[in-house]
Write an enzyme that holds these catalytic residues in place. Structure first.
Site, PDB file in Angstrom:
ATOM      1  CG  LEU A 253       7.731 -81.545  41.014  1.00 29.11           C
ATOM      2  CD1 LEU A 253       6.455 -82.257  40.613  1.00 29.11           C
ATOM      3  CD2 LEU A 253       7.767 -81.314  42.512  1.00 29.11           C
ATOM      4  N   GLY A 254      11.821 -82.759  39.171  1.00 30.12           N
ATOM      5  CA  GLY A 254      12.832 -83.752  38.832  1.00 30.12           C
ATOM      6  C   GLY A 254      12.938 -83.922  37.332  1.00 30.12           C
TER       7      GLY A 254
ATOM      8  N   GLY B  21      12.565 -86.739  34.505  1.00 34.73           N
ATOM      9  CA  GLY B  21      12.128 -88.100  34.200  1.00 34.73           C
ATOM     10  C   GLY B  21      12.803 -88.596  32.941  1.00 34.73           C
ATOM     11  N   GLY B  22      12.483 -89.808  32.564  1.00 37.01           N
ATOM     12  CA  GLY B  22      13.088 -90.387  31.383  1.00 37.01           C
ATOM     13  C   GLY B  22      12.757 -89.622  30.109  1.00 37.01           C
TER      14      GLY B  22
ATOM     15  N   GLY C 208      11.859 -86.211  30.008  1.00 37.23           N
ATOM     16  CA  GLY C 208      11.953 -84.765  30.145  1.00 37.23           C
ATOM     17  C   GLY C 208      11.690 -84.321  31.578  1.00 37.23           C
TER      18      GLY C 208
ATOM     19  CB  VAL D  15       8.420 -83.758  36.356  1.00 37.66           C
ATOM     20  CG1 VAL D  15       6.978 -83.759  36.836  1.00 37.66           C
ATOM     21  CG2 VAL D  15       8.695 -85.001  35.539  1.00 37.66           C
TER      22      VAL D  15
ATOM     23  CE  LYS E 234       6.921 -87.773  32.960  1.00 34.67           C
ATOM     24  NZ  LYS E 234       8.379 -87.968  33.197  1.00 34.67           N
TER      25      LYS E 234
ATOM     26  CG  ASP F 189      12.530 -96.272  33.331  1.00 34.13           C
ATOM     27  OD1 ASP F 189      13.363 -96.976  33.943  1.00 34.13           O
ATOM     28  OD2 ASP F 189      12.670 -95.044  33.166  1.00 34.13           O
TER      29      ASP F 189
END
Ligand code: NAG
Ligand code: NAG
Ligand code: NAG
Ligand code: NAG
Length: 379
Positions: free
Chosen positions: A93-94, A96-97, A99, A101, A115, A212
């Site tokens: 999915l993307g 993140g800060g 690691g 997801v 995550k 964040d």
């Protein structure tokens, strides 16, 4: 002699003995039947229990005050690997800060977001578990729900509820998709994010500074209600201070309060700053760039300040809103955001003050700080 006695016992006094034997037989049957029935039920509940815990072991821990117990499901690595097709790229999915997801689907059809934490933390396993249990205790309708975690073979993963409508940045910064979020939806999102952040700052028993806060950390559920994600992780990975100074600045350029970006100083007021930027972005549909972007004379804050001082805040509002926009609410949001991004943390309102400002029509104080951009003072 005793054979005679035995004979006597079974034969000679047959009449009363039959009754005794019948009684014994009946009693035995009752007892055996009872055992069979209870054994059956014990067996059944045990298999149920085994079925239930087959794919997830439960860990639990007494909380600090000792009178509440929280259970956090532990997922097996194999369950997660299966749900995410072995962490395949098309389920990603993307990033993140902390690691990547992944989206996953459990065998019962439930959708999850996984995550997968990068191996940056030198933290012990128990410390990690305790932190995750603390995060799981934070429950609010404007926070993404943590369903459990997976700790196995060097892997640390957090399992969250899946949010079908992606994140706020996916909508507000895209020309076509931004039309799906009219003013009332955006205002609803603004208020929801403010409530979630207020909960983290003061209503939850832990005092959590997000560190964040940004558009991509605001996820949207099926009704486009906002849910803050990634809360508590900075605390987990950046030590357990709630305010102070850190060497590891986690955060995103463009959203960071000046005292945090330059000196690593963070507090609830640095979150308020990030919220102010987010607010400007939601109203304007524009992304704030870094503090000193070479291609832009003024970044979004600078622009907002200048238009505010010139008495033209309406120019900042995303043009597509048109008739749908409640101008008094939109201008109020710009005003609040300018209060949030004041240079000195002590001048910025708390999130509870922000909540009151959003919910009322009282007059607001004038933002008073001056901003310096590229050495140029904006007053
Ligand atoms: C996941 O489990 C299902 C059923 O248990 C199985 O059919 C499927 O092949 C598994 N998938 C992976 C990637 O292991
Ligand atoms: C998943 O990956 C592991 C290691 O990369 C591999 O051994 C295993 O066969 C894979 N399973 C599936 C279902 O692709
Ligand atoms: C949000 O998600 C729901 C359910 O998946 C979907 O029906 C709806 O169209 C989505 N909304 C937008 C604006 O994409
Ligand atoms: C605009 O918002 C204000 C404050 O929330 C409200 O009192 C007013 O009725 C709204 N106006 C319109 C036209 O919706």
């Amino acid at each position: 002699m005793w054979t005679d006695g035995a004979y006597w016992a079974t034969g000679a006094k047959a009449e009363p003995d039959t009754k005794v034997v019948v009684a014994i037989v009946v009693a035995t049957i009752v007892v055996v039947a009872g055992l069979l029935v209870s054994g059956y039920y014990m067996y059944k509940s045990r298999t149920k229990l085994i079925e239930k815990t087959e794919s997830r072991r439960e860990i639990s821990q007494k909380t600090d005050d000792g009178n509440e117990e929280l259970e956090l499901p532990m997922f097996e690595l194999s369950t997660i690997a299966n749900a995410t097709d072995n962490f395949s790229l098309h389920n990603k999915l993307g990033e993140g800060g902390f690691g990547p997801v992944y989206k996953g689907t459990l065998t019962d059809g439930k959708e999850i977001a996984v995550k997968r934490l990068s191996k940056i933390s030198g933290q012990g396993l128990n410390e990690f578990k305790n932190e995750v249990i603390l995060i799981a205790k934070l429950q609010h309708r404007n926070l993404v729900k943590l369903l459990g975690c997976c700790i196995q073979e060097e892997e640390k993963m957090l399992i969250y509820e899946f949010m079908p409508n992606k994140s706020l940045d996916f909508f507000i910064f895209d020309q076509k998709r931004s039309k799906l979020l009219d003013w009332s939806k955006r205002f609803n999102i603004i208020c929801g994010v403010a409530r979630g952040l207020l909960y983290l700052h003061q209503d939850s028993r832990l005092r959590i500074i997000h560190r964040d806060m940004k558009a991509s950390n605001v996820l949207l559920d099926q009704e486009m209600n906002p849910k803050i994600s990634d809360f508590g992780l900075a605390r987990t990975f950046g030590g357990d201070q709630t305010e102070g100074n850190t060497n590891r600045v986690v955060g995103t350029y463009g959203y960071m309060a000046p005292e945090y970006a330059s000196d690593g100083l963070f507090s609830v007021k640095s979150d308020v700053f990030s919220f102010g930027i987010l607010l400007l972005e939601i109203v304007s549909g524009k992304k704030n760039r870094g503090f000193y972007h070479p291609d832009h004379d003024l970044n979004l804050i600078g622009q907002a300040w200048q238009l505010w001082k010139e008495g033209n805040p309406l120019e900042l509002i995303d043009s597509f809103f048109g008739e749908s926009c409640n101008l008094s609410e939109a201008v109020r949001c710009i005003h609040i955001s300018l209060l949030c991004v004041q240079q000195h943390p002590e001048d910025r309102p708390t999130m509870s003050a922000v909540g009151l400002m959003l919910g009322s029509e009282n007059t607001l104080p004038e933002p008073k700080s001056t901003w310096f951009l590229d050495g140029q003072e904006i007053t």
